[in-house]
Design a protein around this motif. Structure first.
Motif, PDB file in Angstrom:
ATOM      1  N   LEU A 125       0.842  -1.259   0.054  1.00 10.87           N
ATOM      2  CA  LEU A 125      -0.093  -0.041  -0.080  1.00 10.87           C
ATOM      3  C   LEU A 125       0.852   1.258  -0.101  1.00 10.87           C
ATOM      4  CD1 LEU A 125      -2.973  -1.139   2.405  1.00 10.87           C
ATOM      5  CD2 LEU A 125      -3.108  -0.626   0.094  1.00 10.87           C
ATOM      6  N   LEU A 126       2.156   1.381   0.405  1.00  2.62           N
ATOM      7  CA  LEU A 126       2.680   2.392   0.577  1.00  2.62           C
ATOM      8  C   LEU A 126       3.337   2.603  -0.928  1.00  2.62           C
ATOM      9  CD1 LEU A 126       5.000   1.743   3.594  1.00  2.62           C
ATOM     10  CD2 LEU A 126       3.696   3.810   3.513  1.00  2.62           C
ATOM     11  N   GLU A 127       3.605   1.535  -1.545  1.00  2.00           N
ATOM     12  CA  GLU A 127       3.928   1.438  -3.119  1.00  2.00           C
ATOM     13  C   GLU A 127       2.639   2.264  -3.835  1.00  2.00           C
ATOM     14  OE1 GLU A 127       4.911  -2.418  -4.178  1.00  2.00           O
ATOM     15  OE2 GLU A 127       6.883  -2.532  -3.132  1.00  2.00           O
ATOM     16  N   TRP A 128       1.575   1.730  -3.609  1.00  2.00           N
ATOM     17  CA  TRP A 128       0.256   2.001  -4.217  1.00  2.00           C
ATOM     18  C   TRP A 128       0.232   3.653  -4.170  1.00  2.00           C
ATOM     19  CZ3 TRP A 128      -3.754   4.154  -1.300  1.00  2.00           C
ATOM     20  CH2 TRP A 128      -4.703   4.522  -2.047  1.00  2.00           C
ATOM     21  N   ALA A 129       0.348   4.091  -2.923  1.00  6.42           N
ATOM     22  CA  ALA A 129       0.067   5.419  -2.274  1.00  6.42           C
ATOM     23  C   ALA A 129       1.174   6.324  -3.143  1.00  6.42           C
ATOM     24  CB  ALA A 129       0.510   5.612  -0.942  1.00  6.42           C
ATOM     25  N   GLY A 130       2.245   6.021  -3.164  1.00  8.35           N
ATOM     26  CA  GLY A 130       3.506   6.739  -4.026  1.00  8.35           C
ATOM     27  C   GLY A 130       3.514   8.197  -3.574  1.00  8.35           C
ATOM     28  N   ASP A 131       3.182   9.116  -4.368  1.00  6.03           N
ATOM     29  CA  ASP A 131       3.303  10.588  -4.121  1.00  6.03           C
ATOM     30  C   ASP A 131       1.840  10.967  -3.620  1.00  6.03           C
ATOM     31  OD1 ASP A 131       6.067  10.823  -4.485  1.00  6.03           O
ATOM     32  OD2 ASP A 131       5.703  10.804  -6.651  1.00  6.03           O
ATOM     33  N   ARG A 132       0.953   9.773  -3.735  1.00  8.56           N
ATOM     34  CA  ARG A 132      -0.733  10.519  -3.309  1.00  8.56           C
ATOM     35  C   ARG A 132      -0.629  11.257  -2.020  1.00  8.56           C
ATOM     36  NH1 ARG A 132      -2.270   5.360  -5.579  1.00  8.56           N
ATOM     37  NH2 ARG A 132      -3.668   5.563  -7.109  1.00  8.56           N
ATOM     38  N   ASP A 133      -1.336  12.398  -1.995  1.00  4.28           N
ATOM     39  CA  ASP A 133      -1.644  12.994  -0.670  1.00  4.28           C
ATOM     40  C   ASP A 133      -2.689  12.268   0.107  1.00  4.28           C
ATOM     41  OD1 ASP A 133      -2.215  14.835   1.284  1.00  4.28           O
ATOM     42  OD2 ASP A 133      -3.059  16.335   0.219  1.00  4.28           O
ATOM     43  N   LEU A 134      -2.310  11.726   1.183  1.00  7.66           N
ATOM     44  CA  LEU A 134      -3.255  10.770   1.827  1.00  7.66           C
ATOM     45  C   LEU A 134      -4.046  11.473   3.118  1.00  7.66           C
ATOM     46  CD1 LEU A 134      -0.982   7.607   2.501  1.00  7.66           C
ATOM     47  CD2 LEU A 134      -2.664   7.827   0.567  1.00  7.66           C
ATOM     48  N   THR A 135      -4.034  12.689   3.016  1.00  8.80           N
ATOM     49  CA  THR A 135      -4.640  13.712   3.993  1.00  8.80           C
ATOM     50  C   THR A 135      -6.252  13.202   3.929  1.00  8.80           C
ATOM     51  OG1 THR A 135      -3.221  15.388   3.541  1.00  8.80           O
ATOM     52  CG2 THR A 135      -5.251  16.124   4.608  1.00  8.80           C
ATOM     53  N   GLY A 136      -6.758  13.119   5.108  1.00 13.31           N
ATOM     54  CA  GLY A 136      -8.094  12.862   4.987  1.00 13.31           C
ATOM     55  C   GLY A 136      -8.472  11.051   4.638  1.00 13.31           C
ATOM     56  N   THR A 137      -7.404  10.660   4.137  1.00 16.48           N
ATOM     57  CA  THR A 137      -7.651   9.091   3.890  1.00 16.48           C
ATOM     58  C   THR A 137      -8.042   8.280   5.072  1.00 16.48           C
ATOM     59  OG1 THR A 137      -6.358   9.153   2.126  1.00 16.48           O
ATOM     60  CG2 THR A 137      -6.650   6.731   2.957  1.00 16.48           C
ATOM     61  N   LEU A 138      -8.755   7.284   5.168  1.00 15.65           N
ATOM     62  CA  LEU A 138      -9.376   6.559   6.290  1.00 15.65           C
ATOM     63  C   LEU A 138      -9.235   5.014   6.066  1.00 15.65           C
ATOM     64  CD1 LEU A 138     -11.176   6.361   8.904  1.00 15.65           C
ATOM     65  CD2 LEU A 138     -12.906   6.259   7.234  1.00 15.65           C
ATOM     66  N   VAL A 139      -8.752   4.323   7.151  1.00  9.58           N
ATOM     67  CA  VAL A 139      -8.689   2.769   7.002  1.00  9.58           C
ATOM     68  C   VAL A 139      -9.881   2.227   7.662  1.00  9.58           C
ATOM     69  CG1 VAL A 139      -7.268   0.721   7.570  1.00  9.58           C
ATOM     70  CG2 VAL A 139      -6.271   2.662   7.032  1.00  9.58           C
ATOM     71  N   LEU A 140     -10.710   1.268   7.227  1.00 12.39           N
ATOM     72  CA  LEU A 140     -11.870   0.676   7.919  1.00 12.39           C
ATOM     73  C   LEU A 140     -11.468  -0.746   7.990  1.00 12.39           C
ATOM     74  CD1 LEU A 140     -14.933   2.535   6.691  1.00 12.39           C
ATOM     75  CD2 LEU A 140     -14.040   2.839   8.863  1.00 12.39           C
ATOM     76  N   ALA A 141     -11.433  -1.461   9.139  1.00 12.19           N
ATOM     77  CA  ALA A 141     -11.344  -2.893   9.147  1.00 12.19           C
ATOM     78  C   ALA A 141     -12.368  -3.500   9.546  1.00 12.19           C
ATOM     79  CB  ALA A 141     -10.433  -3.120  10.482  1.00 12.19           C
ATOM     80  N   LEU A 142     -12.521  -4.690   8.422  1.00 11.49           N
ATOM     81  CA  LEU A 142     -13.804  -5.744   9.103  1.00 11.49           C
ATOM     82  C   LEU A 142     -13.390  -6.508  10.207  1.00 11.49           C
ATOM     83  CD1 LEU A 142     -14.708  -6.432   5.248  1.00 11.49           C
ATOM     84  CD2 LEU A 142     -16.037  -5.331   6.632  1.00 11.49           C
ATOM     85  N   PRO A 143     -14.039  -6.281  11.289  1.00 14.80           N
ATOM     86  CA  PRO A 143     -13.680  -7.145  12.468  1.00 14.80           C
ATOM     87  C   PRO A 143     -14.388  -8.645  12.404  1.00 14.80           C
ATOM     88  CG  PRO A 143     -15.482  -5.587  13.160  1.00 14.80           C
ATOM     89  CD  PRO A 143     -14.976  -5.355  11.465  1.00 14.80           C
ATOM     90  N   ARG A 144     -13.671  -9.365  12.954  1.00 12.92           N
ATOM     91  CA  ARG A 144     -12.688  -9.129  13.854  1.00 12.92           C
ATOM     92  C   ARG A 144     -11.365  -9.204  13.356  1.00 12.92           C
ATOM     93  NH1 ARG A 144     -14.529 -13.049  18.938  1.00 12.92           N
ATOM     94  NH2 ARG A 144     -16.638 -12.316  18.675  1.00 12.92           N
ATOM     95  N   GLY A 145     -11.294 -10.338  12.282  1.00 12.31           N
ATOM     96  CA  GLY A 145      -9.969 -10.839  11.846  1.00 12.31           C
ATOM     97  C   GLY A 145      -9.379  -9.686  11.035  1.00 12.31           C
ATOM     98  N   GLY A 146     -10.154  -8.679  10.500  1.00  9.50           N
ATOM     99  CA  GLY A 146      -9.321  -7.650   9.691  1.00  9.50           C
ATOM    100  C   GLY A 146      -8.728  -6.674  10.665  1.00  9.50           C
ATOM    101  N   VAL A 147      -8.994  -6.620  11.766  1.00  4.28           N
ATOM    102  CA  VAL A 147      -8.613  -5.480  12.678  1.00  4.28           C
ATOM    103  C   VAL A 147      -6.979  -5.518  12.927  1.00  4.28           C
ATOM    104  CG1 VAL A 147      -8.498  -4.469  14.800  1.00  4.28           C
ATOM    105  CG2 VAL A 147     -10.706  -4.983  13.840  1.00  4.28           C
ATOM    106  N   PRO A 148      -6.252  -6.683  13.256  1.00  2.00           N
ATOM    107  CA  PRO A 148      -4.824  -6.756  13.295  1.00  2.00           C
ATOM    108  C   PRO A 148      -4.129  -6.564  11.986  1.00  2.00           C
ATOM    109  CG  PRO A 148      -5.771  -8.480  14.345  1.00  2.00           C
ATOM    110  CD  PRO A 148      -6.909  -8.115  13.543  1.00  2.00           C
ATOM    111  N   VAL A 149      -4.771  -6.851  10.972  1.00  2.00           N
ATOM    112  CA  VAL A 149      -4.268  -6.637   9.693  1.00  2.00           C
ATOM    113  C   VAL A 149      -4.211  -4.846   9.289  1.00  2.00           C
ATOM    114  CG1 VAL A 149      -4.350  -6.877   6.988  1.00  2.00           C
ATOM    115  CG2 VAL A 149      -4.967  -8.704   8.644  1.00  2.00           C
ATOM    116  N   ALA A 150      -5.280  -4.405   9.419  1.00  2.00           N
ATOM    117  CA  ALA A 150      -5.646  -3.055   9.386  1.00  2.00           C
ATOM    118  C   ALA A 150      -4.837  -2.282  10.391  1.00  2.00           C
ATOM    119  CB  ALA A 150      -7.044  -2.665   9.357  1.00  2.00           C
ATOM    120  N   ALA A 151      -4.656  -2.617  11.425  1.00  2.00           N
ATOM    121  CA  ALA A 151      -3.809  -1.718  12.467  1.00  2.00           C
ATOM    122  C   ALA A 151      -2.393  -1.540  11.994  1.00  2.00           C
ATOM    123  CB  ALA A 151      -3.676  -2.636  13.769  1.00  2.00           C
ATOM    124  N   GLU A 152      -1.766  -2.479  11.368  1.00  2.00           N
ATOM    125  CA  GLU A 152      -0.343  -2.505  10.742  1.00  2.00           C
ATOM    126  C   GLU A 152      -0.461  -1.627   9.610  1.00  2.00           C
ATOM    127  OE1 GLU A 152       2.241  -3.720  12.050  1.00  2.00           O
ATOM    128  OE2 GLU A 152       1.320  -4.760  13.630  1.00  2.00           O
TER     129      GLU A 152
END
Length: 217
Positions: free
Chosen positions: A17-44
């Motif tokens: 995802l850092l590669e995907w983001a590249g030079d994108r401005d991530l201001t205002g971007t939000l990560v939403l996790a699907l609990p429960r299993g997606g939360v430890p992944v999304a936290a990283e």
């Protein structure tokens, strides 16, 4: 590609995802996790990209007598989203699944109250949203979640998972603006097969992970 655990999968996904983001401005971007299993992944992911994290609670609707076999999903108070082919194959109808839907709706709202502790759901309109889970099998839960988010008019909607069935990943491209999946084995069998440790995530682990990152607003 195998993952040691969900945290390891999240670290690997964050690199992509850092590669995907590249030079994108991530201001205002939000990560939403699907609990429960997606939360430890999304936290990283949220920690690596320095963007806020919250949960989007979805519940799988299982076949009566076999709740692990998901044929539908619900998010919030939205109508259920079903795998229509699976319904036909099993000679089921939405009416027959009414008790399962009601039971899962109660559990969904219980988890929302527990995880958010009175906080309102974050604003989605006009924001880029990364929806993260620990894997994609049938995709019915991700589909319900993506449709729920799309109705809120995000600027960009991205689904990101460590592993997924190739056909399901392709199908999700009609629901999301981008789909990022690290590993697409021909014979997925189950998401847990691709993790050395795939123990169930507890409610306590979810709330601890949410407290460890910047909260969403």
């Amino acid at each position: 590609m195998f993952f040691d655990n969900r945290r390891h999968a999240g670290q690997e996904l964050a690199v992509r995802l850092l590669e995907w983001a590249g030079d994108r401005d991530l201001t205002g971007t939000l990560v939403l996790a699907l609990p429960r299993g997606g939360v430890p992944v999304a936290a990283e992911v949220a920690g690596a990209l320095h963007i806020p994290l919250d949960v989007l609670v979805a519940r799988k609707i299982g076949v009566p007598g076999n709740p692990d076999l998901g044929i539908g999903a619900i998010v919030g108070d939205d109508p259920p989203v079903f795998d229509r082919l699976a319904l036909q194959a099993m000679h089921l109808s939405e009416d027959k699944l009414g008790p399962e839907i009601a039971r899962e709706r109660l559990e969904l709202h219980r988890r929302e109250r527990l995880y958010r502790k009175g906080r309102p759901a974050p604003r989605v309109a006009g924001r880029s949203v990364l929806l993260v889970d620990d894997g994609l099998a049938t995709g019915v839960t991700a589909r319900a979640a993506l449709r729920h988010l799309r109705r809120q008019d995000p600027a960009r909607l991205v689904l990101a998972v460590p592993v997924g069935a190739p056909d399901t990943v392709d199908a999700m491209r009609t629901e999301a603006d981008d789909v990022i999946c690290l590993h697409q084995p021909r014979n997925l069998a189950s998401v847990g097969r691709w993790y050395a440790d795939f123990e169930q995530v507890s409610d306590g682990e979810v709330t601890a992970a949410l407290h460890g990152v910047r909260p969403a607003t």
